[in-house]
Design a protein around this motif. Structure first.
Motif, PDB file in Angstrom:
ATOM      1  N   ILE A   1      34.034 -11.098 -11.666  1.00 49.19           N
ATOM      2  CA  ILE A   1      33.894 -10.917 -13.107  1.00 49.19           C
ATOM      3  C   ILE A   1      32.636 -10.129 -13.429  1.00 49.19           C
ATOM      4  CG2 ILE A   1      33.631 -12.118 -15.315  1.00 49.19           C
ATOM      5  CD1 ILE A   1      35.188 -14.457 -14.103  1.00 49.19           C
ATOM      6  N   SER A   2      31.538 -10.439 -12.752  1.00 52.00           N
ATOM      7  CA  SER A   2      30.275  -9.773 -13.046  1.00 52.00           C
ATOM      8  C   SER A   2      30.301  -8.297 -12.652  1.00 52.00           C
ATOM      9  CB  SER A   2      29.110 -10.483 -12.354  1.00 52.00           C
ATOM     10  OG  SER A   2      29.219 -10.393 -10.948  1.00 52.00           O
ATOM     11  N   TRP A   3      31.200  -7.911 -11.738  1.00 51.79           N
ATOM     12  CA  TRP A   3      31.342  -6.498 -11.377  1.00 51.79           C
ATOM     13  C   TRP A   3      31.643  -5.655 -12.606  1.00 51.79           C
ATOM     14  CZ3 TRP A   3      30.569  -2.758  -7.968  1.00 51.79           C
ATOM     15  CH2 TRP A   3      31.335  -1.590  -8.033  1.00 51.79           C
ATOM     16  N   THR A   4      32.537  -6.140 -13.448  1.00 47.03           N
ATOM     17  CA  THR A   4      32.877  -5.404 -14.663  1.00 47.03           C
ATOM     18  C   THR A   4      31.671  -5.290 -15.585  1.00 47.03           C
ATOM     19  OG1 THR A   4      35.182  -6.129 -14.554  1.00 47.03           O
ATOM     20  CG2 THR A   4      34.389  -5.336 -16.682  1.00 47.03           C
ATOM     21  N   THR A   5      30.929  -6.387 -15.725  1.00 50.22           N
ATOM     22  CA  THR A   5      29.727  -6.355 -16.554  1.00 50.22           C
ATOM     23  C   THR A   5      28.709  -5.379 -15.980  1.00 50.22           C
ATOM     24  OG1 THR A   5      30.076  -8.668 -17.153  1.00 50.22           O
ATOM     25  CG2 THR A   5      27.899  -7.743 -17.583  1.00 50.22           C
ATOM     26  N   TYR A   6      28.526  -5.419 -14.672  1.00 47.84           N
ATOM     27  CA  TYR A   6      27.569  -4.532 -14.016  1.00 47.84           C
ATOM     28  C   TYR A   6      27.928  -3.065 -14.254  1.00 47.84           C
ATOM     29  CZ  TYR A   6      24.842  -2.259 -10.342  1.00 47.84           C
ATOM     30  OH  TYR A   6      23.986  -1.427  -9.662  1.00 47.84           O
ATOM     31  N   THR A   7      29.176  -2.704 -13.974  1.00 47.01           N
ATOM     32  CA  THR A   7      29.572  -1.300 -14.110  1.00 47.01           C
ATOM     33  C   THR A   7      29.548  -0.848 -15.566  1.00 47.01           C
ATOM     34  OG1 THR A   7      31.911  -1.973 -14.061  1.00 47.01           O
ATOM     35  CG2 THR A   7      30.916  -1.276 -11.981  1.00 47.01           C
ATOM     36  N   ASP A   8      29.957  -1.714 -16.485  1.00 44.19           N
ATOM     37  CA  ASP A   8      29.901  -1.360 -17.906  1.00 44.19           C
ATOM     38  C   ASP A   8      28.464  -1.070 -18.338  1.00 44.19           C
ATOM     39  OD1 ASP A   8      32.604  -1.651 -18.140  1.00 44.19           O
ATOM     40  OD2 ASP A   8      32.540  -3.569 -19.207  1.00 44.19           O
ATOM     41  N   THR A   9      27.519  -1.843 -17.798  1.00 46.25           N
ATOM     42  CA  THR A   9      26.116  -1.683 -18.196  1.00 46.25           C
ATOM     43  C   THR A   9      25.528  -0.392 -17.655  1.00 46.25           C
ATOM     44  OG1 THR A   9      25.842  -4.088 -18.236  1.00 46.25           O
ATOM     45  CG2 THR A   9      23.838  -2.757 -18.225  1.00 46.25           C
ATOM     46  N   VAL A  10      25.780  -0.066 -16.373  1.00 50.08           N
ATOM     47  CA  VAL A  10      25.222   1.183 -15.847  1.00 50.08           C
ATOM     48  C   VAL A  10      25.842   2.392 -16.544  1.00 50.08           C
ATOM     49  CG1 VAL A  10      24.479   0.296 -13.610  1.00 50.08           C
ATOM     50  CG2 VAL A  10      26.813   1.173 -13.858  1.00 50.08           C
ATOM     51  N   ILE A  11      27.099   2.283 -16.919  1.00 51.47           N
ATOM     52  CA  ILE A  11      27.736   3.379 -17.649  1.00 51.47           C
ATOM     53  C   ILE A  11      27.054   3.586 -19.004  1.00 51.47           C
ATOM     54  CG2 ILE A  11      29.866   4.060 -18.823  1.00 51.47           C
ATOM     55  CD1 ILE A  11      31.377   2.738 -16.460  1.00 51.47           C
ATOM     56  N   LYS A  12      26.672   2.498 -19.655  1.00 49.74           N
ATOM     57  CA  LYS A  12      25.973   2.600 -20.935  1.00 49.74           C
ATOM     58  C   LYS A  12      24.596   3.244 -20.791  1.00 49.74           C
ATOM     59  CE  LYS A  12      28.232  -1.394 -23.086  1.00 49.74           C
ATOM     60  NZ  LYS A  12      28.054  -2.793 -23.551  1.00 49.74           N
ATOM     61  N   THR A  13      24.004   3.147 -19.584  1.00 46.99           N
ATOM     62  CA  THR A  13      22.685   3.739 -19.374  1.00 46.99           C
ATOM     63  C   THR A  13      22.771   5.181 -18.873  1.00 46.99           C
ATOM     64  OG1 THR A  13      22.468   2.962 -17.074  1.00 46.99           O
ATOM     65  CG2 THR A  13      21.692   1.488 -18.835  1.00 46.99           C
ATOM     66  N   GLY A  14      23.981   5.733 -18.805  1.00 46.66           N
ATOM     67  CA  GLY A  14      24.111   7.141 -18.470  1.00 46.66           C
ATOM     68  C   GLY A  14      24.750   7.453 -17.138  1.00 46.66           C
ATOM     69  N   TRP A  15      25.254   6.442 -16.436  1.00 51.27           N
ATOM     70  CA  TRP A  15      25.977   6.713 -15.194  1.00 51.27           C
ATOM     71  C   TRP A  15      27.388   7.188 -15.560  1.00 51.27           C
ATOM     72  CZ3 TRP A  15      24.871   2.968 -10.554  1.00 51.27           C
ATOM     73  CH2 TRP A  15      23.482   2.738 -10.464  1.00 51.27           C
ATOM     74  N   VAL A  16      27.706   8.431 -15.218  1.00 52.42           N
ATOM     75  CA  VAL A  16      28.997   9.028 -15.559  1.00 52.42           C
ATOM     76  C   VAL A  16      29.966   8.815 -14.393  1.00 52.42           C
ATOM     77  CG1 VAL A  16      30.205  11.157 -16.188  1.00 52.42           C
ATOM     78  CG2 VAL A  16      27.846  10.761 -16.980  1.00 52.42           C
ATOM     79  N   VAL A  17      31.097   8.204 -14.681  1.00 51.60           N
ATOM     80  CA  VAL A  17      32.049   7.825 -13.634  1.00 51.60           C
ATOM     81  C   VAL A  17      32.793   9.042 -13.088  1.00 51.60           C
ATOM     82  CG1 VAL A  17      34.107   6.464 -13.097  1.00 51.60           C
ATOM     83  CG2 VAL A  17      32.354   5.532 -14.628  1.00 51.60           C
ATOM     84  N   ASN A  18      32.764   9.193 -11.773  1.00 50.46           N
ATOM     85  CA  ASN A  18      33.592  10.193 -11.098  1.00 50.46           C
ATOM     86  C   ASN A  18      34.911   9.581 -10.644  1.00 50.46           C
ATOM     87  OD1 ASN A  18      31.638  12.146 -11.412  1.00 50.46           O
ATOM     88  ND2 ASN A  18      30.774  11.885  -9.363  1.00 50.46           N
ATOM     89  N   SER A  19      34.834   8.367 -10.100  1.00 54.43           N
ATOM     90  CA  SER A  19      36.034   7.675  -9.644  1.00 54.43           C
ATOM     91  C   SER A  19      35.720   6.203  -9.484  1.00 54.43           C
ATOM     92  CB  SER A  19      36.545   8.245  -8.305  1.00 54.43           C
ATOM     93  OG  SER A  19      35.590   8.039  -7.283  1.00 54.43           O
ATOM     94  N   ARG A  20      36.778   5.392  -9.489  1.00 53.87           N
ATOM     95  CA  ARG A  20      36.616   3.961  -9.255  1.00 53.87           C
ATOM     96  C   ARG A  20      37.896   3.431  -8.643  1.00 53.87           C
ATOM     97  NH1 ARG A  20      34.959   2.123 -15.069  1.00 53.87           N
ATOM     98  NH2 ARG A  20      34.452   0.217 -13.932  1.00 53.87           N
ATOM     99  N   ALA A  21      37.761   2.351  -7.876  1.00 50.83           N
ATOM    100  CA  ALA A  21      38.926   1.790  -7.196  1.00 50.83           C
ATOM    101  C   ALA A  21      38.702   0.311  -6.940  1.00 50.83           C
ATOM    102  CB  ALA A  21      39.191   2.518  -5.881  1.00 50.83           C
ATOM    103  N   THR A  22      39.796  -0.440  -6.976  1.00 46.55           N
ATOM    104  CA  THR A  22      39.797  -1.856  -6.624  1.00 46.55           C
ATOM    105  C   THR A  22      40.958  -2.079  -5.664  1.00 46.55           C
ATOM    106  OG1 THR A  22      38.925  -2.480  -8.798  1.00 46.55           O
ATOM    107  CG2 THR A  22      39.967  -4.212  -7.498  1.00 46.55           C
ATOM    108  N   GLN A  23      40.714  -2.793  -4.573  1.00 45.18           N
ATOM    109  CA  GLN A  23      41.779  -2.985  -3.605  1.00 45.18           C
ATOM    110  C   GLN A  23      41.573  -4.264  -2.808  1.00 45.18           C
ATOM    111  OE1 GLN A  23      41.684  -0.033  -0.381  1.00 45.18           O
ATOM    112  NE2 GLN A  23      39.568   0.458  -0.910  1.00 45.18           N
ATOM    113  N   HIS A  24      42.632  -4.680  -2.120  1.00 46.51           N
ATOM    114  CA  HIS A  24      42.550  -5.786  -1.171  1.00 46.51           C
ATOM    115  C   HIS A  24      42.613  -5.209   0.223  1.00 46.51           C
ATOM    116  CE1 HIS A  24      43.075  -9.745   0.653  1.00 46.51           C
ATOM    117  NE2 HIS A  24      43.981  -9.168   1.420  1.00 46.51           N
ATOM    118  N   LEU A  25      41.584  -5.468   1.018  1.00 47.40           N
ATOM    119  CA  LEU A  25      41.529  -4.998   2.389  1.00 47.40           C
ATOM    120  C   LEU A  25      41.847  -6.135   3.352  1.00 47.40           C
ATOM    121  CD1 LEU A  25      38.171  -3.003   2.202  1.00 47.40           C
ATOM    122  CD2 LEU A  25      40.491  -2.080   1.956  1.00 47.40           C
TER     123      LEU A  25
END
Length: 228
Positions: free
Chosen positions: A50-74
């Motif tokens: 759950i905190s992964w979403t919060t973490y990524t949302d926050t860095v994006i708000k500080t100017g991290w521009v997303v190139n790609s993202r992925a979620t998977q089961h390995l």
């Protein structure tokens, strides 16, 4: 083999590796924005999925521009963290960055057992654990790694795993990690770039929010003097 220039930090217990000759100002901006996101995520929810979403949302708000993202089961069993990262990140991590990660992990596990860095990493893994650390019971935990490539691409990877060997620093280099049996996501990947012009506008706000944590929650790992 060409020497890989790298600089390793702990950001609230998470491992961050700068690959290549980045400026100090760029490093400070990445460290501060990542620390802010980690503190916000930790405060909102201790469950890493759950905190992964919060973490990524926050860095994006500080100017991290997303190139790609992925979620998977390995699927993996009895392998080390470097192998899990290589399986998770695949083409997002070129050979030089994989070499830097291998060096950084070896550097960390070779620190004195009573060093602040070892204690910080183990405490973070314990905090992320979702199962009690008892004998012969698999311990589920997660690790967050951030690797800044030579071209300034920020590769942020979170992986979840189980181990029956308990939580210790050998999680970083020994073949003790296995995937859980719940078939849920155990790998989260974000590739991004810092928009430095946007960050210039909010740098003061970020530094104000992290406050004294910038001194207490960031730890630079000295590079070994004998490393070729």
């Amino acid at each position: 083999m060409k020497k890989t220039i790298s600089d390793t930090w702990l950001v609230n217990g998470n491992i961050m590796i700068f690959c290549g000759p980045h400026t100090d100002s760029f490093k400070k901006d990445i460290l501060a924005s990542s620390l802010l996101a980690e503190l916000v995520a930790e405060q909102k929810n201790s469950q890493r999925a759950i905190s992964w979403t919060t973490y990524t949302d926050t860095v994006i708000k500080t100017g991290w521009v997303v190139n790609s993202r992925a979620t998977q089961h390995l699927e993996f069993e009895n392998i080390n963290l470097l192998n899990v990262v290589e399986q998770s990140a695949e083409s997002a991590l070129p050979q030089n960055e994989r070499q830097a990660l291998a060096i950084a992990l070896a550097q960390l596990v070779n620190l004195p057992s009573d060093s602040p860095a070892i204690r910080t990493i183990v405490e973070k893994l314990q905090k992320n654990a979702t199962v009690n650390n008892t004998t012969d019971t698999p311990v589920s935990t997660t690790v967050l790694l951030t690797i800044i490539r030579n071209d300034k691409t920020v590769v942020t990877l979170q992986v979840a795993f189980e181990t029956v060997h308990g939580i210790a620093i050998d999680i970083l280099d020994q073949p003790v990690l296995s995937a859980g049996n719940d078939r849920q996501a155990n790998s989260w990947l974000l590739c991004s770039l810092l928009d430095e012009r946007q960050y210039n506008l909010i740098r003061g706000d970020v530094l104000k929010k992290v406050g004294r944590n910038i001194q207490t929650r960031l730890l630079q790992i000295p590079a070994p003097t004998d490393m070729d």
